[in-house]
Design an enzyme around this catalytic site. Structure first.
Site, PDB file in Angstrom:
ATOM      1  N   ASP A 380       1.400  -1.205   0.391  1.00  0.00           N
ATOM      2  CA  ASP A 380      -0.360  -0.002  -0.059  1.00  0.00           C
ATOM      3  C   ASP A 380       0.710   1.104  -0.249  1.00  0.00           C
ATOM      4  OD1 ASP A 380      -1.899   1.964   0.515  1.00  0.00           O
ATOM      5  OD2 ASP A 380      -2.717   1.131   1.785  1.00  0.00           O
ATOM      6  N   ILE A 381       1.327   2.456  -1.365  1.00  0.00           N
ATOM      7  CA  ILE A 381       2.338   3.021  -1.355  1.00  0.00           C
ATOM      8  C   ILE A 381       1.541   4.213  -1.122  1.00  0.00           C
ATOM      9  CG2 ILE A 381       3.690   3.453  -3.046  1.00  0.00           C
ATOM     10  CD1 ILE A 381       4.432   0.844  -3.852  1.00  0.00           C
ATOM     11  N   GLU A 382       1.285   5.268  -0.199  1.00  0.00           N
ATOM     12  CA  GLU A 382       0.860   6.680  -0.221  1.00  0.00           C
ATOM     13  C   GLU A 382       2.198   7.746  -0.022  1.00  0.00           C
ATOM     14  OE1 GLU A 382      -2.910   5.983   1.814  1.00  0.00           O
ATOM     15  OE2 GLU A 382      -2.610   3.829   2.296  1.00  0.00           O
ATOM     16  N   ASN A 383       1.304   8.436   0.320  1.00  0.00           N
ATOM     17  CA  ASN A 383       2.216   9.542   0.594  1.00  0.00           C
ATOM     18  C   ASN A 383       3.353  10.091   0.333  1.00  0.00           C
ATOM     19  OD1 ASN A 383       2.578  11.766   3.149  1.00  0.00           O
ATOM     20  ND2 ASN A 383       1.295  10.829   4.604  1.00  0.00           N
TER      21      ASN A 383
END
Length: 561
Positions: A380-383
């Site tokens: 989950d690749i975020e920010n």
């Protein structure tokens, strides 16, 4: 039948061992030459395979287990490929060389093409292999190899040494001409066959290196090759370079682009309805109770983070095994289901950002894979620390490629934010890097919420998914059906942080669209919130709207792809 196979293997190994000993014994060795390791990257400490090349794209660099230093080679042997990794070096004619290396695994071989070889079986610890050979009267190159044995599992190799004088053809610095007329002569769902015109050299061409994009995937001595271990319905671009005994490489040949055939059922064949379940937040329910009430089988378990030193832990603080997360997983599996862990998320100390290298990150992912015998993992690749950092994106994708090679059958998923019309700049960049690195990502999952979607959550979700499809088609060369089969949707039930409202009726529409377009994955955030609390706002343990308990999970369970 099993006893027959064992006896056949013993006979084969005995013959190989006898042949190797006979060959070594028949060689009359000249005087000892000045010893120096003429191999490049002998301990894989560069963090990459180059200049080693491995059959079937089955080799990778790992951080554990190692013999020396911090890196080693892992060869993911399959039932049809021994994962042979080789390197061609310049040598001097009529000269004695000593070859040695440290290996670990079942039936691991070390040798030189056309010369001696040796093997051992040491599944639980590194063991040293040593053999010697003498070059021929006019020999100026030698190809050193290491490989495992069919269906015997991943092997490891480290600190390989070829001691003797280097070659180089008397200071040869002239590169060969570029190969010509590269063309594809055939393809399947997992391989592409290539041929090309021979290059010329002032001394002689000793090898041809085949590249997929920027990555060397194979090295051969002739003018044809078959690159295997590829993904179905996937576009690849190949070039070839010629190399001489002194290590001079030619310019690249012309490029040829080939899309592999569709596999059985088209696309990845992977379908997963897996709503998020979070044990560290929002009054987590008993998953077996939810399964019995809804029929759902998979859960996405959130979140695996860094507990310090690139070590994975649930939420970065709960032990990887033995705690509430494992209890939940045991309950899920006991009820006939399974889980996919999600690494990362919006906040916290993330492995992708904090592990020092792709190989270190792959090692951390492998700890979780091994702990639970996983069939799939989700990043989950975020920010700004991961999603908006292109170097970290590449690190994550490279690590996923590594664990996918080391764990045959493992499905890899990346999850990221989106605009209402499809991927943003960083989403597009992530997809482009996945193609460039040949990462083999199975599912690209978008999160169509908190994107200013307004009241039409169904229309904007479909628009975002169609935008993703268009990007996948243009990047990988896929047709519509193949692109859809690599898409995932991860929504948010009820009220989002931006007050977008996905009702049960809208989620049903999204599920039905997903089924009719045969996408790969449907998830939502989160089962913890799948309880009614009309007017309750955006909270951790209910949806903020009027619904029945576990209604979104029941709808999601109807996703079949």
């Amino acid at each position: 039948m099993r006893d027959t196979l064992r006896r056949s293997r013993r006979r084969l190994l005995a013959l190989l061992g006898t042949a190797a000993l006979a060959m070594a014994g028949a060689i009359a060795l000249p005087g000892t030459a000045q010893a120096a390791n003429v191999l490049t990257n002998p301990g894989f400490e560069s963090g990459s395979l180059s200049p080693w090349s491995c059959t079937g794209n089955l080799g990778s660099v790992v951080s554990s287990p190692v013999h020396g230093g911090s890196k080693a080679l892992a060869g993911a042997v399959s039932s049809s490929d021994t994962a042979q990794c080789s390197q061609t070096v310049a040598v001097q004619p009529n000269t004695a060389y000593s070859l040695s290396g440290w290996v670990r695994g079942s039936y691991v071989y070390l040798g030189v093409n056309g010369g001696s070889s040796t093997w051992t079986s040491s599944p639980s610890a590194y063991a040293q292999l040593t053999t010697s050979f003498t070059t021929g009267a006019s020999q100026t190159s030698a190809t050193i190899y290491v490989h495992g044995w069919y269906a015997q599992g991943t092997y490891y190799a480290d600190d390989i040494s070829l001691d003797g004088p280097g070659g180089g053809g008397g200071g040869d610095t002239q590169a060969p001409t570029a190969p010509t007329g590269l063309t594809s002569t055939g393809k399947t769902s997992s391989s592409v066959s290539l041929s090309w015109g021979a290059a010329t050299d002032n001394v002689g061409v000793t090898a041809y290196d085949i590249y997929s994009g920027a990555n060397q995937v194979l090295s051969v001595s002739g003018t044809s090759a078959t690159v295997s271990g590829l993904s179905s319905s996937t576009a690849y671009t190949f070039t070839v370079k010629a190399r001489d005994a002194a290590g001079n490489s030619s310019a690249a040949s012309n490029s040829v682009s080939v899309t592999t055939d569709a596999g059985t059922g088209g696309g990845t064949g992977f379908k997963q309805a897996a709503p998020y379940l979070y044990e560290g937040w929002g009054d987590p329910p008993n998953p077996a109770t939810v399964m019995a009430a809804t029929g759902v089988k998979w859960f996405t378990m959130a979140f695996v983070l860094d507990s310090g030193g690139c070590n994975p832990a649930w939420d970065g603080s709960r032990a990887l095994t033995g705690g509430v997360d494992q209890t939940a997983i045991n309950q899920i599996r006991g009820a006939g289901g399974d889980i996919v862990p999600s690494f990362g998320g919006w906040q916290g100390s993330k492995l992708g950002a904090n592990c020092s290298s792709a190989s270190a990150l792959a090692g951390a992912l492998q700890k979780v894979i091994s702990a639970y015998g996983l069939k799939a993992i989700d990043m989950d690749i975020e920010n700004t620390d991961e999603f908006e950092n292109e170097a970290v994106q590449a690190k994550i994708l490279t690590a996923l490629k590594t664990v996918k090679a080391n764990n045959p059958g493992l499905k890899t998923i990346v999850t990221f934010g989106t605009s209402t019309t499809g991927p943003t700049y960083y989403g597009n960049r992530l997809i482009e890097q996945a193609q460039s690195l040949n990462a083999g990502i199975d599912v690209f999952t978008i999160m169509p919420f908190d994107f200013g979607g307004g009241s039409d959550m169904y229309g904007n979700t479909v628009s975002a998914a169609e935008g993703l499809k268009t990007k996948l088609k243009s990047t990988f060369g896929w047709d519509d059906a193949t692109a859809y089969s690599h898409i995932g949707i991860s929504g948010m039930n009820g009220l989002s942080d931006q007050q977008e409202n996905t009702t049960p009726a809208i989620w049903t529409q999204i599920r039905d669209w997903s089924n009719s377009h045969h996408i790969a994955r449907l998830a939502y955030w989160a089962v913890n919130r799948d309880r009614p609390c009309a007017g309750g706002g955006v909270v951790s343990n209910c949806s903020g709207i009027n619904q029945s308990t576990w209604q979104f999970t029941s709808i999601t369970a109807g996703f079949t792809g």
